[in-house]
Structure formats: C-alpha cells, structure tokens
Design a protein around this motif. Sequence first.
Motif, PDB file in Angstrom:
ATOM      1  N   MET A   1       0.825  -1.330  -0.109  1.00  0.00           N
ATOM      2  CA  MET A   1      -0.058   0.072  -0.079  1.00  0.00           C
ATOM      3  C   MET A   1       0.936   1.104  -0.123  1.00  0.00           C
ATOM      4  SD  MET A   1      -3.055   0.803  -0.093  1.00  0.00           S
ATOM      5  CE  MET A   1      -4.377   2.210   0.563  1.00  0.00           C
ATOM      6  N   GLU A   2       1.917   1.318   0.493  1.00  0.00           N
ATOM      7  CA  GLU A   2       2.837   2.513   1.109  1.00  0.00           C
ATOM      8  C   GLU A   2       3.567   2.731  -0.220  1.00  0.00           C
ATOM      9  OE1 GLU A   2       6.430   3.344   3.732  1.00  0.00           O
ATOM     10  OE2 GLU A   2       4.803   2.964   4.707  1.00  0.00           O
ATOM     11  N   THR A   3       4.017   1.393  -1.216  1.00  0.00           N
ATOM     12  CA  THR A   3       4.740   1.627  -2.290  1.00  0.00           C
ATOM     13  C   THR A   3       3.812   2.176  -3.419  1.00  0.00           C
ATOM     14  OG1 THR A   3       4.356  -0.750  -2.817  1.00  0.00           O
ATOM     15  CG2 THR A   3       6.364  -0.183  -1.834  1.00  0.00           C
ATOM     16  N   GLU A   4       2.686   1.729  -3.262  1.00  0.00           N
ATOM     17  CA  GLU A   4       1.555   2.289  -4.390  1.00  0.00           C
ATOM     18  C   GLU A   4       1.569   3.839  -4.137  1.00  0.00           C
ATOM     19  OE1 GLU A   4      -3.104   1.495  -5.056  1.00  0.00           O
ATOM     20  OE2 GLU A   4      -1.988  -0.179  -4.831  1.00  0.00           O
ATOM     21  N   ASN A   5       1.332   4.508  -2.942  1.00  0.00           N
ATOM     22  CA  ASN A   5       1.227   5.663  -2.638  1.00  0.00           C
ATOM     23  C   ASN A   5       2.315   6.499  -3.121  1.00  0.00           C
ATOM     24  OD1 ASN A   5      -1.166   5.705  -1.632  1.00  0.00           O
ATOM     25  ND2 ASN A   5      -0.592   5.580   0.450  1.00  0.00           N
ATOM     26  N   PHE A   6       3.636   5.756  -2.864  1.00  0.00           N
ATOM     27  CA  PHE A   6       4.892   6.329  -3.438  1.00  0.00           C
ATOM     28  C   PHE A   6       5.114   6.431  -4.993  1.00  0.00           C
ATOM     29  CE2 PHE A   6       9.239   5.731  -4.545  1.00  0.00           C
ATOM     30  CZ  PHE A   6      10.028   6.738  -4.002  1.00  0.00           C
ATOM     31  N   ASN A   7       4.398   5.301  -5.522  1.00  0.00           N
ATOM     32  CA  ASN A   7       4.491   5.283  -7.001  1.00  0.00           C
ATOM     33  C   ASN A   7       3.785   6.270  -7.482  1.00  0.00           C
ATOM     34  OD1 ASN A   7       6.515   3.388  -7.102  1.00  0.00           O
ATOM     35  ND2 ASN A   7       5.113   1.680  -7.219  1.00  0.00           N
ATOM     36  N   GLN A   8       2.525   6.571  -7.055  1.00  0.00           N
ATOM     37  CA  GLN A   8       1.538   7.590  -7.600  1.00  0.00           C
ATOM     38  C   GLN A   8       2.200   8.833  -7.237  1.00  0.00           C
ATOM     39  OE1 GLN A   8      -0.364   5.975  -9.438  1.00  0.00           O
ATOM     40  NE2 GLN A   8      -2.078   6.978  -8.902  1.00  0.00           N
ATOM     41  N   GLU A   9       2.609   9.071  -6.103  1.00  0.00           N
ATOM     42  CA  GLU A   9       3.351  10.603  -5.980  1.00  0.00           C
ATOM     43  C   GLU A   9       4.410  10.814  -6.818  1.00  0.00           C
ATOM     44  OE1 GLU A   9       5.527  12.636  -2.317  1.00  0.00           O
ATOM     45  OE2 GLU A   9       4.286  11.128  -1.735  1.00  0.00           O
ATOM     46  N   GLN A  10       5.281   9.830  -7.193  1.00  0.00           N
ATOM     47  CA  GLN A  10       6.388   9.771  -8.191  1.00  0.00           C
ATOM     48  C   GLN A  10       5.736  10.147  -9.465  1.00  0.00           C
ATOM     49  OE1 GLN A  10       9.802   9.901  -7.784  1.00  0.00           O
ATOM     50  NE2 GLN A  10       9.121  10.133  -5.699  1.00  0.00           N
ATOM     51  N   LYS A  11       4.685   9.418  -9.868  1.00  0.00           N
ATOM     52  CA  LYS A  11       3.996   9.745 -11.101  1.00  0.00           C
ATOM     53  C   LYS A  11       3.503  11.238 -11.405  1.00  0.00           C
ATOM     54  CE  LYS A  11       2.572   5.077 -12.504  1.00  0.00           C
ATOM     55  NZ  LYS A  11       1.271   4.103 -12.549  1.00  0.00           N
ATOM     56  N   TYR A  12       3.113  11.711 -10.174  1.00  0.00           N
ATOM     57  CA  TYR A  12       2.285  12.831 -10.094  1.00  0.00           C
ATOM     58  C   TYR A  12       3.468  14.089 -10.500  1.00  0.00           C
ATOM     59  CZ  TYR A  12       0.407  17.340  -8.333  1.00  0.00           C
ATOM     60  OH  TYR A  12       0.124  18.620  -8.125  1.00  0.00           O
ATOM     61  N   LEU A  13       4.625  13.547  -9.578  1.00  0.00           N
ATOM     62  CA  LEU A  13       5.523  14.634  -9.534  1.00  0.00           C
ATOM     63  C   LEU A  13       6.142  14.737 -10.901  1.00  0.00           C
ATOM     64  CD1 LEU A  13       7.619  14.070  -6.179  1.00  0.00           C
ATOM     65  CD2 LEU A  13       5.926  16.137  -6.873  1.00  0.00           C
ATOM     66  N   ARG A  14       6.421  13.666 -11.749  1.00  0.00           N
ATOM     67  CA  ARG A  14       6.893  13.676 -13.008  1.00  0.00           C
ATOM     68  C   ARG A  14       5.862  14.422 -14.036  1.00  0.00           C
ATOM     69  NH1 ARG A  14       8.333   8.250 -11.891  1.00  0.00           N
ATOM     70  NH2 ARG A  14       6.832   7.443 -12.945  1.00  0.00           N
ATOM     71  N   ALA A  15       4.517  13.986 -13.710  1.00  0.00           N
ATOM     72  CA  ALA A  15       3.654  14.677 -14.750  1.00  0.00           C
ATOM     73  C   ALA A  15       3.684  16.232 -14.486  1.00  0.00           C
ATOM     74  CB  ALA A  15       2.295  14.235 -14.486  1.00  0.00           C
ATOM     75  N   LYS A  16       3.821  16.622 -13.104  1.00  0.00           N
ATOM     76  CA  LYS A  16       3.842  18.071 -12.776  1.00  0.00           C
ATOM     77  C   LYS A  16       5.014  18.808 -13.320  1.00  0.00           C
ATOM     78  CE  LYS A  16       3.420  21.399  -8.841  1.00  0.00           C
ATOM     79  NZ  LYS A  16       3.309  22.414  -9.948  1.00  0.00           N
ATOM     80  N   LYS A  17       6.265  18.076 -13.445  1.00  0.00           N
ATOM     81  CA  LYS A  17       7.333  18.496 -13.909  1.00  0.00           C
ATOM     82  C   LYS A  17       7.430  18.696 -15.453  1.00  0.00           C
ATOM     83  CE  LYS A  17      12.305  17.632 -14.330  1.00  0.00           C
ATOM     84  NZ  LYS A  17      13.418  16.686 -14.101  1.00  0.00           N
TER      85      LYS A  17
END
Length: 103
Positions: A1-17
């Motif tokens: 669950m925690e790694t899924e949230n981390f992956n989602q956050e990483q995807k969001y940060l890449r998309a925002k960049k």
Amino acid sequence: METENFNQEQKYLRAKKRVDEIKRYYIHLAVYIAVNLFISIKKIVRNMNGGETFEEALLDFNTFSLWIFWGIGIVFHTFRVFGFDFFMGKNWEERKIKEFMEK
C-alpha cells in the motif's frame, strides 16, 4: 500500500514537472513572438523614416536577424521539451498512411 502511494506520488511529480516544462516552452514562444514583433515593427518604422520603402525596410537583414538567431534557440527548446519525435515520431508513417488511405 505504501509503495503504491509512493509510485502515485512519483508519477504525479513527473507529470507536474512535464507540465511545467511545456508551460515554460509556451511562455518562451509567446515572448519570442511578442518581442520580435515589437522590435521588427520598430526597425521597419525607423528604416522607413530614414527614406527606405516598406519593402526595403522589411527585407533588411537587421529586421529579421533576431527572428532567425532566437528561432534557432526556440527549435532547440522544442526538441528538448517535445523530443525529436515531435516532427516525425514513431507513429508518423502509420498516421500518414491512414491519412492518405482516407482520401
């Protein structure tokens, strides 16, 4: 669950960049057009006041040289933001074939 949230956050940060890069590109393009139009009009008017015809003032290299040199920078910025696939990407041939088949 925690790694899924981390992956989602990483995807969001890449998309925002990525969105920020594209936004900066369009701002750069808008400034390029606005500044060059202003400078070109000013140079054309100055040259016409100096006795040149509109055609002579327009075709003077100094009038459009900034467009050319800054435009080279815009081209490199375009490639950096959109990649080299921007013009003839991976699916370009397939899209063109479909386009011509539809005609």
